[in-house]
Structures are given as structure tokens and as C-alpha cells.
Enzyme design. Structure first.
Site, PDB file in Angstrom:
ATOM      1  CD  GLU A 112       4.560  -2.921  16.268  1.00 13.36           C
ATOM      2  OE1 GLU A 112       3.881  -3.941  16.050  1.00 13.36           O
ATOM      3  OE2 GLU A 112       4.793  -2.078  15.404  1.00 13.36           O
ATOM      4  CG  HIS A 236      -4.784   3.192  14.675  1.00 15.67           C
ATOM      5  ND1 HIS A 236      -4.597   4.419  15.253  1.00 15.67           N
ATOM      6  CD2 HIS A 236      -3.585   2.585  14.666  1.00 15.67           C
ATOM      7  CE1 HIS A 236      -3.320   4.539  15.584  1.00 15.67           C
ATOM      8  NE2 HIS A 236      -2.687   3.439  15.248  1.00 15.67           N
TER       9      HIS A 236
HETATM   10  C1  LIG Z   1      -1.798   2.047   7.701  1.00 15.93           C
HETATM   11  C2  LIG Z   1      -1.563   0.584   7.954  1.00 15.93           C
HETATM   12  C3  LIG Z   1      -0.493   0.179   8.732  1.00 15.93           C
HETATM   13  C4  LIG Z   1      -0.268  -1.196   8.969  1.00 15.93           C
HETATM   14  N1  LIG Z   1       0.838  -1.582   9.678  1.00 15.93           N
HETATM   15  C5  LIG Z   1       1.111  -2.917   9.797  1.00 15.93           C
HETATM   16  C6  LIG Z   1       2.315  -3.360  10.406  1.00 15.93           C
HETATM   17  O1  LIG Z   1       3.145  -2.569  10.828  1.00 15.93           O
HETATM   18  N2  LIG Z   1       2.537  -4.709  10.486  1.00 15.93           N
HETATM   19  C7  LIG Z   1       1.650  -5.629  10.016  1.00 15.93           C
HETATM   20  O2  LIG Z   1       1.907  -6.836  10.122  1.00 15.93           O
HETATM   21  N3  LIG Z   1       0.511  -5.218   9.428  1.00 15.93           N
HETATM   22  C8  LIG Z   1       0.227  -3.901   9.293  1.00 15.93           C
HETATM   23  N4  LIG Z   1      -0.909  -3.509   8.676  1.00 15.93           N
HETATM   24  C9  LIG Z   1      -1.792  -4.539   8.102  1.00 15.93           C
HETATM   25  C10 LIG Z   1      -1.149  -5.116   6.847  1.00 15.93           C
HETATM   26  O3  LIG Z   1      -0.530  -4.077   6.127  1.00 15.93           O
HETATM   27  C11 LIG Z   1      -2.179  -5.784   5.955  1.00 15.93           C
HETATM   28  O4  LIG Z   1      -2.961  -6.658   6.702  1.00 15.93           O
HETATM   29  C12 LIG Z   1      -1.511  -6.602   4.855  1.00 15.93           C
HETATM   30  O5  LIG Z   1      -0.557  -5.808   4.207  1.00 15.93           O
HETATM   31  C13 LIG Z   1      -2.538  -7.107   3.855  1.00 15.93           C
HETATM   32  O6  LIG Z   1      -1.845  -7.620   2.738  1.00 15.93           O
HETATM   33  P1  LIG Z   1      -2.616  -8.392   1.600  1.00 15.93           P
HETATM   34  O7  LIG Z   1      -1.586  -8.871   0.646  1.00 15.93           O
HETATM   35  O8  LIG Z   1      -3.546  -9.360   2.187  1.00 15.93           O
HETATM   36  O9  LIG Z   1      -3.523  -7.253   0.909  1.00 15.93           O
HETATM   37  P2  LIG Z   1      -3.118  -5.816   0.352  1.00 15.93           P
HETATM   38  O10 LIG Z   1      -1.710  -5.493   0.604  1.00 15.93           O
HETATM   39  O11 LIG Z   1      -4.143  -4.850   0.805  1.00 15.93           O
HETATM   40  O12 LIG Z   1      -3.302  -6.012  -1.229  1.00 15.93           O
HETATM   41  C14 LIG Z   1      -4.582  -6.176  -1.793  1.00 15.93           C
HETATM   42  C15 LIG Z   1      -4.435  -6.286  -3.295  1.00 15.93           C
HETATM   43  O13 LIG Z   1      -5.642  -6.794  -3.848  1.00 15.93           O
HETATM   44  C16 LIG Z   1      -5.998  -6.051  -4.980  1.00 15.93           C
HETATM   45  N5  LIG Z   1      -7.441  -6.142  -5.168  1.00 15.93           N
HETATM   46  C17 LIG Z   1      -8.433  -5.964  -4.259  1.00 15.93           C
HETATM   47  N6  LIG Z   1      -9.634  -6.131  -4.852  1.00 15.93           N
HETATM   48  C18 LIG Z   1      -9.392  -6.427  -6.142  1.00 15.93           C
HETATM   49  C19 LIG Z   1     -10.214  -6.673  -7.272  1.00 15.93           C
HETATM   50  N7  LIG Z   1     -11.556  -6.645  -7.205  1.00 15.93           N
HETATM   51  N8  LIG Z   1      -9.627  -6.932  -8.462  1.00 15.93           N
HETATM   52  C20 LIG Z   1      -8.286  -6.938  -8.585  1.00 15.93           C
HETATM   53  N9  LIG Z   1      -7.448  -6.704  -7.549  1.00 15.93           N
HETATM   54  C21 LIG Z   1      -8.006  -6.447  -6.350  1.00 15.93           C
HETATM   55  C22 LIG Z   1      -5.528  -4.643  -4.652  1.00 15.93           C
HETATM   56  O14 LIG Z   1      -5.421  -3.872  -5.849  1.00 15.93           O
HETATM   57  C23 LIG Z   1      -4.174  -4.963  -4.016  1.00 15.93           C
HETATM   58  O15 LIG Z   1      -3.223  -5.163  -5.032  1.00 15.93           O
HETATM   59  C24 LIG Z   1      -1.154  -2.148   8.434  1.00 15.93           C
HETATM   60  C25 LIG Z   1      -2.234  -1.735   7.665  1.00 15.93           C
HETATM   61  C26 LIG Z   1      -2.440  -0.389   7.425  1.00 15.93           C
HETATM   62  C27 LIG Z   1      -3.614   0.013   6.560  1.00 15.93           C
END
Ligand SMILES: Cc1cc2nc3c(=O)[nH]c(=O)nc-3n(C[C@H](O)[C@H](O)[C@H](O)COP(=O)(O)OP(=O)(O)OC[C@H]3O[C@@H](n4cnc5c(N)ncnc54)[C@H](O)[C@@H]3O)c2cc1C
Length: 530
Positions: A112, A236
């Protein structure tokens, strides 16, 4: 008390579920999510997860690529640590059953933008979904893990919520709104891990899920934790412009396969390409350059969108390469084999967040954080593609290990007061919430977007101060609802972003301002202290 557990994990994405699985052998863990368990940014990740696995590649090269993307603001020690953990993280995901693509008995690696080697492990173009499925399945069958969807965290519980009031900053769980029971409950735990993802929905256009309203950042800030580098928002370049669907990403591969960016009808030069005017690589220039050029044209000509056109390629080629995009857009009345796609840049990733150390510890005893909610030092001023899922897995595990190792030293949960709603009434003006929500997101888009100026940021600051006051009054007087909880966080996080952007007097990584176009000699984090 509805839930009393050893460890409370807020978030069911890659970071939260990784932490839960790493603790479950020895501790009782409850994982809450504000909506459905699968409604996460993690499940949307398309590209993959980065790790040094190719012959000829090296940890040093992955570290350098990450530091170059981060414009020198990354913490080298953190980068080295995360990069060195990546192969083991992949091995653990494979153990959990993630069906990564392979070829001739070895993992298939893609390359990438920004990576000097092939090092992206993937499951076709739905890597995040596959990882989320495997983590959720393992968590669901573990007897020590309770998964609680539809539970919206409101605020962290600290000493001031104890029956015996104390000024201790230690965190003992949180208050949350149960969508099922339609009431606020107190969830207590010896350790709480914020894994709430990013704050993309602060902006009008974002590829992040509906729930990415920066709740964890706002809650930690209110509980007294430092927040850092909030000005670094990754955009993006190409998200579908549609009045209903505001978060459909048009992959960079469309430009990679010849897609051209053109001015739309109704303006001088309609139908002509504009990228060659900005960069000799034209549509294949790096993400931030393309996003900035689109933003420039939109603002210069007062446009709603520009066109991304792949219709000059054979229809069969387009259908074969972009089946999902074609189907989705056909459903919205756009045939990409025959006509251009209206696109705008969209917020994509939140580089800043709650300050954590290598163990995921925040400033508050008993409070940990992992994943996109944090500023760990990994990304610096710009995130290298596919490093964020990696960060989730590495820091989710680190937080779990630290909790297990320091269990006896964690704060003991005192007796907690129940949520008091005796002084509030039901709102008779729900429209205020929808109106303010829209106002913030549009204002952030227009004034605190890809290209900034001090004048626009100051304008944004004045508006956010006013909106903040209104939301605070509203919150004090009316019963909470999920929308109000999110709005309160949105306004808090928007304020943090604006303040951070105003305080950076240079252009670095994702922060670009016309008033300070140069980079300062010394790279420094923006750290806001409550
Ligand atoms: C379209 C897209 C494509 C991407 N592609 C890539 C990729 O190819 N490779 C890569 O490394 N990264 C990629 N990313 C970034 C990556 O997906 C995210 O940074 C990562 O998945 C974040 O994970 P997380 O566990 O921190 O949060 P998330 O996966 O966003 O989970 C957040 C959780 O917190 C919960 N939550 C939030 N607020 C509250 C609240 N007040 N009370 C209770 N629960 C709450 C939500 O319900 C959810 O369950 C991409 C992102 C997007 C949007």
C-alpha cells in the site's frame, strides 16, 4: 448495579475484543458497545494489517516508513515496539481463525501507499470484517466474557461519584444508558479499558461508523486525562457524495486503475481533469495531496463535489474490478461503467486521542485505552496505511497484560451513587439535538477541514463556544438520550480539535494551514491538559 465485573471494556472493535480475550483466562470481563457489536470501524477496514513477513523486508524499514508518514512526530520507541510485535499479532489472529489470503503456502502480502515493501496481510478486500468475526466468535464462546450491545457509556465513574465523595481521580467504571431498559445504569470494575474508536463523525463526511463521535476521548478528558494531537485528522480523497449515504468509500484502486478526477457540469472547464495542475503524478499523487486538491477546487468554485470517472475503461473491466462499488452505486442510480461518480474527500482516521503509554495506561489510575481512541505515539502527524488495526491488537494485548500484572495495585471500587435524574425533565425540543449535530459537522467540515486558516479556525472556535454552552445547558436540564450523549461528546471533541489546530503554528502531516505553510524545525506533540 446492573454489572459488576473485574474489567470493563468499552468497545467491541479490534482493540476492545483483543483486550477482552487476553484477560478472560484469569478475569471476568464485560464488553459493552453502544449499538450492535459488529457496528465498528474495525469491521469496515478493507485493506489489511501491516507486518514484516517478506524476505528482504525488515523492522527498520517498517519503522522508517511509519516515521516518514508521521512527519517526524512519531515516538520512535513506540513505533519500534509496535512494528516488532506485528508478526506475533498476525500469528495470534491466525490461531483465532482469521482466514488471511495465502499463496503457495505463504501469506499473500499486498503493498500500500507509503510502504517500501509488500507487508499487508489481508482477507480479500474485507480484512476488518474477517478479523472482527473471528474475535467476536471467540469472545462469544468464552465463559468469562459477557458481551453487552446497546449500552451507551455516558461518563466515567470517579471518586466524586462515590457514596463517600473523594477527589481521587481513579476510575471505577462508568454510567451508561441501556437502550433496552431505557435507563441509566452504573457499571463498576477494577479496571476500565476505553476502546471506543475515533471521532470521525465530528465531520459532515466521514467513512467512520455512525457511532464514531469521540465518546472515549470526551469521557477521558472530562475525567482529567490529557488529550494529544487532535488536529491530525486523516481525510480520504474519495467518498461518495450523496445526500443520504455520507460514508461510502470509493477505494483508491479506482484511481489506480485509471479513474480520472474532473470538474462537474456547470462550471468553467467542466469535464476536464484538474489533478495535473496540482501534481505531476496527477490522480496517483499521495492521499493528502489529492484530498487537498479536491478541497481546493470545491472551495474555489463553490462546488458540492467533483467527479471521479472510470467510464472510459471497458465495462467488463470495471465490473470485474469493482463489483461492490458498482452494485452499491447502481442501487443509488449511478452506473459507473457509463457515468462519473460524484465524490468529496471524507474524514477517515483520527490520529490524536487520549494519551497512553506502552501499556495502554492513561493519566487516571484504573483507566486504560487502546486503538483509535488513543494517541500512543505510533502515528505522529499522519497514519501509515494498515498500521491502525495493528495498533489495536498490540495495545489491546498490552493493556490486558498490564491489568493482569498489576491487579492488586488497581484501585478498589468504593460504593457508588446511583445516577440522579430527579432534577431533569423530558425534552420537548428534540429538534435542537438534530439541528446542533448538523451545525457542528458542517462547521467542522467548512472551517476545520483539510486546508485551514487562522481566521476560519477562530470563527469555528467562537461558534463551538456558543454551541457548547447550549449543549451543556440542555444536558443539565433534560433526561439523557443516546443522541444527547453523543452530541455532548461531539461538541467537546470538536472544541479539542479546534484548540489543537489553533495552537499549531506550522504545517505538518495532516495539519495544513495557509497562515503557517512551513514545517517548524522541532517536531512537538500538541498536548491539552484538562
Ligand atoms: C472504511 C474504513 C477502512 C479502513 N481500512 C483500514 C485498513 O485497511 N487497515 C487498517 O489498519 N485500518 C483501517 N481503518 C482504520 C481501522 O479500521 C480503525 O482505526 C480501527 O478498526 C479502530 O478500531 P477500534 O477497536 O479502536 O475501534 P472501533 O472498531 O471503531 O470500535 C469502537 C467500539 O466502541 C464502541 N463505542 C464507542 N462509543 C461508545 C460508547 N459511548 N458506549 C459504548 N460503546 C461505545 C462502538 O460501539 C464500537 O463497538 C479503516 C477505517 C475505515 C472507517
Amino acid at each position: 448495579m446492573s454489572i459488576k465485573t473485574d474489567v470493563l471494556v468499552v468497545g467491541s472493535g479490534a482493540a476492545g475484543l483483543t483486550a477482552a480475550l487476553n484477560l478472560a483466562e484469569t478475569h471476568k470481563v464485560a464488553v459493552i458497545a453502544k449499538g450492535a457489536l459488529g457496528d465498528t470501524a474495525s469491521a469496515r477496514a478493507q485493506g489489511g494489517i501491516a507486518a514484516v513477513l517478506e524476505e528482504g523486508d525488515s523492522f527498520e524499514a517498517h519503522v522508517e516508513d511509519t516515521m516518514i508518514a508521521g512527519a517526524g512526530l512519531n515516538d520512535r520507541q513506540v513505533v519500534e515496539h509496535v512494528v516488532s510485535q506485528a508478526p506475533r499479532a498476525i500469528a495470534r489472529l491466525i490461531e483465532l481463525g482469521v482466514p488471511f489470503a495465502s499463496e503457495n503456502g505463504a501469506l499473500h502480502l499486498t503493498r500500500e501507499g507509503g510502504h517500501s515493501h509488500r507487508r499487508i496481510v489481508h482477507v480479500a478486500d474485507a480484512t476488518g470484517w474477517a478479523i472482527s468475526q473471528a474475535l467476536e466468535a471467540a469472545a462469544a464462546k468464552h465463559p468469562n466474557i459477557t458481551l453487552v450491545p446497546d449500552m451507551v457509556a455516558i461518563d466515567l465513574i470517579t471518586g466524586r461519584h462515590a457514596q463517600e465523595f473523594s477527589t481521587s481521580g481513579a476510575v471505577h467504571g462508568l454510567y451508561a444508558w441501556s437502550r433496552k431498559k431505557k435507563r441509566v445504569e452504573a457499571l463498576t470494575a477494577r479496571a476500565t479499558i476505553l476502546a471506543t474508536g475515533g471521532a470521525g463523525r465530528t465531520y459532515l463526511y466521514s467513512t467512520a461508523p455512525r457511532g464514531a463521535t469521540g465518546d472515549g476521548i470526551a469521557m477521558a478528558w472530562r475525567a482529567g486525562c490529557r488529550v494529544s494531537n487532535m488536529e491530525f485528522m486523516q481525510f480520504h480523497p474519495t467518498c461518495l457524495y450523496n445526500l443520504e449515504v455520507k460514508n461510502f468509500l470509493i477505494t483508491e484502486a479506482v484511481r489506480g486503475e485509471g479513474g480520472q478526477l474532473k470538474l462537474p457540469p456547470g462550471v468553467k472547464g467542466a469535464g476536464t481533469r484538474f489533478m495535473p495542475r496540482f501534481d505531476k503524478r496527477a490522480e496517483l499523487a499521495p492521499r493528502d495531496i489529492v484530498a487537498r486538491a479536491i478541497d481546493h477546487e470545491i472551495k474555489r468554485l463553490g462546488l458540492d463535489y467533483v467527479h471521479l470517472d472510470i467510464s472510459h475503461r471497458e465495462p467488463e473491466f470495471v465490473k470485474a474490478h469493482f463489483p461492490n462499488i458498482r452494485d452499491k452505486l447502481l442501487g443509488l442510480g449511478i452506473d459507473i461503467t457509463r457515468e462519473p461518480i460524484p465524490v468529496v474527500p471524507a474524514q477517515h482516521y483520527t490520529c490524536g486521542g487520549v494519551v497512553v503509554d506502552l501499556d495502554g495506561c492513561t493519566d487516571a489510575p484504573g483507566l486504560y485505552a487502546a486503538g483509535e481512541v488513543t494517541q500512543s505515539g505510533l502515528h505522529g502527524a499522519n497514519r501509515l496505511a494498515s498500521n491502525s488495526l495493528l495498533e489495536c491488537v498490540v495495545f489491546g494485548e498490552a493493556a490486558a497484560q498490564h491489568i493482569a500484572a498489576s491487579w492488586d495495585a488497581l484501585p478498589v471500587v468504593p460504593s457508588i451513587r446511583a445516577w440522579d435524574e430527579s432534577r431533569v425533565t423530558d425534552s420537548d425540543e428534540e429538534v435542537v439535538i438534530a439541528q446542533t449535530w448538523g451545525e457542528i459537522r458542517r462547521m467542522m467540515w467548512n472551517y476545520v477541514g483539510i486546508v485551514r486558516t487562522t481566521k476560519r479556525l477562530e470563527r469555528a472556535k467562537r461558534r463551538i463556544d456558543m454551541l457548547r454552552q447550549e449543549v451543556t445547558d440542555y444536558y443539565r436540564n433534560f433526561r439523557v438520550t443516546p443522541d444527547l450523549i453523543e452530541l455532548r461528546n461531539l461538541v467537546e471533541v470538536a472544541d479539542l480539535i479546534i484548540r489543537s489546530a489553533l495552537s499549531r503554528h506550522e504545517s505538518r502531516g495532516l495539519h495544513y494551514t495557509l497562515d503557517y505553510p512551513e514545517k517548524l524545525a522541532e517536531a512537538r506533540d500538541t498536548v491539552l491538559v484538562p
